[in-house]
Design a protein around this motif. Sequence first.
Motif, mmCIF file in Angstrom:
data_model
loop_
_atom_site.group_PDB
_atom_site.id
_atom_site.type_symbol
_atom_site.label_atom_id
_atom_site.label_comp_id
_atom_site.label_asym_id
_atom_site.label_seq_id
_atom_site.Cartn_x
_atom_site.Cartn_y
_atom_site.Cartn_z
ATOM 1 N N LEU A 6 0.799 -1.126 -0.039
ATOM 2 C CA LEU A 6 0.081 0.044 0.071
ATOM 3 C C LEU A 6 0.744 1.178 0.032
ATOM 4 N N LEU A 7 1.752 1.322 0.829
ATOM 5 C CA LEU A 7 2.684 2.686 1.102
ATOM 6 C C LEU A 7 3.900 2.214 1.162
ATOM 7 N N HIS A 8 4.858 3.042 0.475
ATOM 8 C CA HIS A 8 6.291 3.172 0.356
ATOM 9 C C HIS A 8 6.855 4.164 1.317
ATOM 10 N N LYS A 33 1.619 4.249 -4.196
ATOM 11 C CA LYS A 33 1.695 3.719 -5.642
ATOM 12 C C LYS A 33 0.564 3.026 -6.224
ATOM 13 N N THR A 34 -0.719 2.889 -5.389
ATOM 14 C CA THR A 34 -1.630 2.309 -5.873
ATOM 15 C C THR A 34 -2.821 3.103 -6.476
ATOM 16 N N ASN A 55 -0.508 12.548 12.761
ATOM 17 C CA ASN A 55 -0.526 11.085 13.094
ATOM 18 C C ASN A 55 -1.509 10.068 12.458
ATOM 19 N N THR A 56 -2.469 10.738 11.796
ATOM 20 C CA THR A 56 -3.361 10.027 11.147
ATOM 21 C C THR A 56 -3.543 10.721 9.873
ATOM 22 N N GLY A 57 -4.065 9.970 8.586
ATOM 23 C CA GLY A 57 -4.474 10.890 7.473
ATOM 24 C C GLY A 57 -4.769 9.787 6.360
ATOM 25 N N VAL A 58 -4.887 10.571 5.119
ATOM 26 C CA VAL A 58 -5.306 9.567 3.894
ATOM 27 C C VAL A 58 -4.507 10.089 2.772
ATOM 28 N N VAL A 59 -3.718 9.114 2.329
ATOM 29 C CA VAL A 59 -3.011 9.252 1.015
ATOM 30 C C VAL A 59 -3.610 9.023 -0.135
ATOM 31 N N MET A 60 -3.758 10.011 -0.978
ATOM 32 C CA MET A 60 -4.884 9.878 -2.273
ATOM 33 C C MET A 60 -3.857 8.948 -3.388
ATOM 34 N N LYS A 84 16.035 2.952 22.399
ATOM 35 C CA LYS A 84 15.152 1.835 22.201
ATOM 36 C C LYS A 84 13.717 2.402 21.787
ATOM 37 N N ASP A 85 13.453 3.299 21.497
ATOM 38 C CA ASP A 85 12.108 4.049 20.966
ATOM 39 C C ASP A 85 11.833 3.480 19.439
ATOM 40 N N LYS A 86 10.704 3.107 19.480
ATOM 41 C CA LYS A 86 10.136 2.408 17.986
ATOM 42 C C LYS A 86 8.872 3.132 17.916
ATOM 43 N N PHE A 87 8.634 3.095 16.448
ATOM 44 C CA PHE A 87 7.473 3.676 15.709
ATOM 45 C C PHE A 87 6.797 2.546 14.946
ATOM 46 N N LEU A 88 5.398 2.603 14.668
ATOM 47 C CA LEU A 88 4.520 1.584 13.964
ATOM 48 C C LEU A 88 3.659 2.408 13.272
ATOM 49 N N LEU A 89 4.079 2.202 11.924
ATOM 50 C CA LEU A 89 2.995 2.883 10.747
ATOM 51 C C LEU A 89 2.170 1.713 10.206
ATOM 52 N N GLN A 90 0.747 1.921 10.698
ATOM 53 C CA GLN A 90 -0.022 1.049 10.036
ATOM 54 C C GLN A 90 -1.181 1.818 8.922
ATOM 55 N N SER A 91 -1.229 0.914 7.768
ATOM 56 C CA SER A 91 -2.019 1.416 6.768
ATOM 57 C C SER A 91 -2.974 0.466 6.054
ATOM 58 N N VAL A 92 -4.147 0.844 5.748
ATOM 59 C CA VAL A 92 -5.408 0.239 5.240
ATOM 60 C C VAL A 92 -5.979 1.007 4.230
ATOM 61 N N VAL A 93 -6.413 0.075 3.142
ATOM 62 C CA VAL A 93 -7.069 0.793 2.109
ATOM 63 C C VAL A 93 -8.611 1.426 2.585
ATOM 64 N N ALA A 94 -8.788 2.566 2.302
ATOM 65 C CA ALA A 94 -9.970 3.364 2.613
ATOM 66 C C ALA A 94 -10.841 3.358 1.456
#
Length: 241
Positions: A6-8, A33-34, A55-60, A84-94
Amino acid sequence: MSSGELLHIQPQELQFPFELRKQISCSLQLSNKTDNYVAFKVKTTNPKKYCVRPNTGVVMPRSTCDITVTMQAQKEAPPDMQCKDKFLLQSVVASPGATTKDITPEMFNKESGHDVEECKLRVVYVAPPRPPSPVREGSDEDSSPRASVSENGHSSALEFTGASKAFNERGEHQDTSFEARGPISKATEERNSVIEQNKRLQQELEFLRREANRSRGGVPVMYVLLVGIIGIILGFLLKRT
């Protein structure tokens, strides 16, 4: 770059040029790229330490979105500069035409049957950039009198030496002139003094002659002799000068 369908994501880690008591930011770029609208959400293991916008949004479809992650000013450096901090990026088709307002926490719930992609990002501390060193206008060799060259091809060091020699010779000549002028000036002053005294004696003699003519009696012989002797002495002094 992440190989998610979904996202690069670029870059794959969050690099912060760490400095004490200074707020530092870095950026992420999400590329869609979709042909679908893709919703995303960013999480972190230390939410009090970092600020993510947005921190949230929609990529066209076929577009990008930039995210800024800001780390709050830190009072102490971590051991060995390891984080030791980490980030998690979640993506889903809207749904088509979806906006940020349409995003709900349920969309990122895998248990509800949603196909959620996840990408973990780690935090890395790097050395802050060094300020540019000041550039001098000329090197020591260029500024040295031995290395500088004048327009006529002679070194300025030789010109300086010649000028110094001429100045010294001029000073010696002036000193010699002053030494020679000393006796001359003294002799001239003595001569002028003698001439002035002679003029005064002549004036006194002329005055006495006038007084003698007025009176019936003559001038005493001894006085005339005394004046004559003084005149002879003055003449002798004038000849010596």
